[in-house]
Design a protein around this motif. Structure first.
Motif, mmCIF file in Angstrom:
data_model
loop_
_atom_site.group_PDB
_atom_site.id
_atom_site.type_symbol
_atom_site.label_atom_id
_atom_site.label_comp_id
_atom_site.label_asym_id
_atom_site.label_seq_id
_atom_site.Cartn_x
_atom_site.Cartn_y
_atom_site.Cartn_z
ATOM 1 N N GLY A 101 0.715 -1.015 0.087
ATOM 2 C CA GLY A 101 0.426 0.232 0.192
ATOM 3 C C GLY A 101 0.952 1.106 0.385
ATOM 4 O O GLY A 101 0.157 2.395 0.114
ATOM 5 N N LEU A 215 -4.928 -2.105 6.244
ATOM 6 C CA LEU A 215 -3.433 -1.029 6.029
ATOM 7 C C LEU A 215 -2.603 -1.403 6.818
ATOM 8 O O LEU A 215 -1.169 -1.527 6.417
ATOM 9 N N LYS A 218 -1.116 -4.892 6.790
ATOM 10 C CA LYS A 218 -0.325 -5.539 6.060
ATOM 11 C C LYS A 218 1.349 -4.864 5.908
ATOM 12 O O LYS A 218 2.050 -5.619 6.129
#
Length: 263
Positions: A101, A215, A218
């Motif tokens: 991301g 998010l 990860k």
């Protein structure tokens, strides 16, 4: 032994090839190194190589300007070949950034002035430090010196349009992406499994906001995996340096053998 003053056209050709090498060669071409130092080092190295290779006497005529263009083009192409092989580290970092991301956030590479992914720049910095620590930059200088064994200073042209040369360049690009994929697959593959787990959680627990939880999860998993596989990444970087030297040598052999073939 012919001195530089007696055969200064040949010395200028040697100086042109080495300067062109340093324009695109990794670690030597970065713009945070002052140009005065680059030119001085190129001049000193050209002086040493001129004495070592003892080039034949060359006169300034119509063919001499073709030799200048050939030397500049050969240096740029060979240095760029080494550069795009080691750029596999940044490509691997961009794969990891996309899965983490971080793809939207880039930083300015101080060496090249271009935008670079966060993890890619992080790994690339380690690759440069590893290159210096294992003396892989000496392989680059050896490539500059031994290039005169493959492409003599009086060879008039480079066979850029030959099928074997084009095929070799395409295969080199292919190997660069394969190495980048191999370096990034432990982290990217693990993050893919994390995405699958988050998808299952999103279907089983709809009250949980996966976009808020996913998010940071990860990102945390990615950093843990980077710490775990860092040793394996260093081993891959060492193999990358060997691939870089082999690719440079292969391109020089093609230029030299085909350039000396009778037309």
């Amino acid at each position: 032994m012919v001195t530089v003053i007696e055969n200064y056209p040949a010395f200028l050709l040697v100086f042109m090839r080495i300067t062109a090498f340093f324009v695109t060669l990794p670690l030597f071409s970065y713009r945070n190194i002052p140009n005065m130092y680059k030119i001085s080092f190129s001049f000193l190295l050209a002086w040493i190589m001129f004495i070592a290779i003892e080039p034949p006497p060359i006169e300034i005529d119509g063919e001499y300007f073709m030799l200048i263009l050939k030397e500049a083009l050969f240096g740029l192409l060979t240095g760029f070949t080494a550069y795009f092989i080691i750029a596999a580290v940044q490509i691997a970092g961009s794969f990891i950034d996309f899965q983490m991301g971080f793809a939207i956030a880039n930083v300015i590479d101080p060496q090249t002035g271009a935008q670079s992914p966060l993890i890619g720049q992080f790994l690339y910095t380690f690759a440069l430090l590893l290159m210096v620590s294992v003396n892989a930059h000496h392989l680059l200088l050896d490539g500059v010196f031994y290039s005169y064994q493959f492409v003599p200073i009086d060879q008039l042209y480079l066979p850029l349009g030959k099928d074997n040369v084009i095929e070799f360049i395409v295969r080199s690009f292919n190997s660069m992406f394969l190495i980048a994929f191999q370096m990034s697959i432990p982290v990217v593959g693990s993050l893919f499994l994390v995405d699958i787990a988050l998808g299952i959680v999103a279907r089983t627990v709809p009250q949980l906001n996966i976009f808020v939880v996913g998010l940071p999860l990860k990102i945390g998993v990615s950093f843990i995996l980077l710490i775990v596989v860092m040793a394996a990444l260093f081993v891959s970087m060492q193999q990358l340096f060997d691939t870089m030297a082999i690719t440079m040598r292969g391109l020089m052999e093609l230029f030299g053998v085909m350039g000396n073939e009778p037309s």
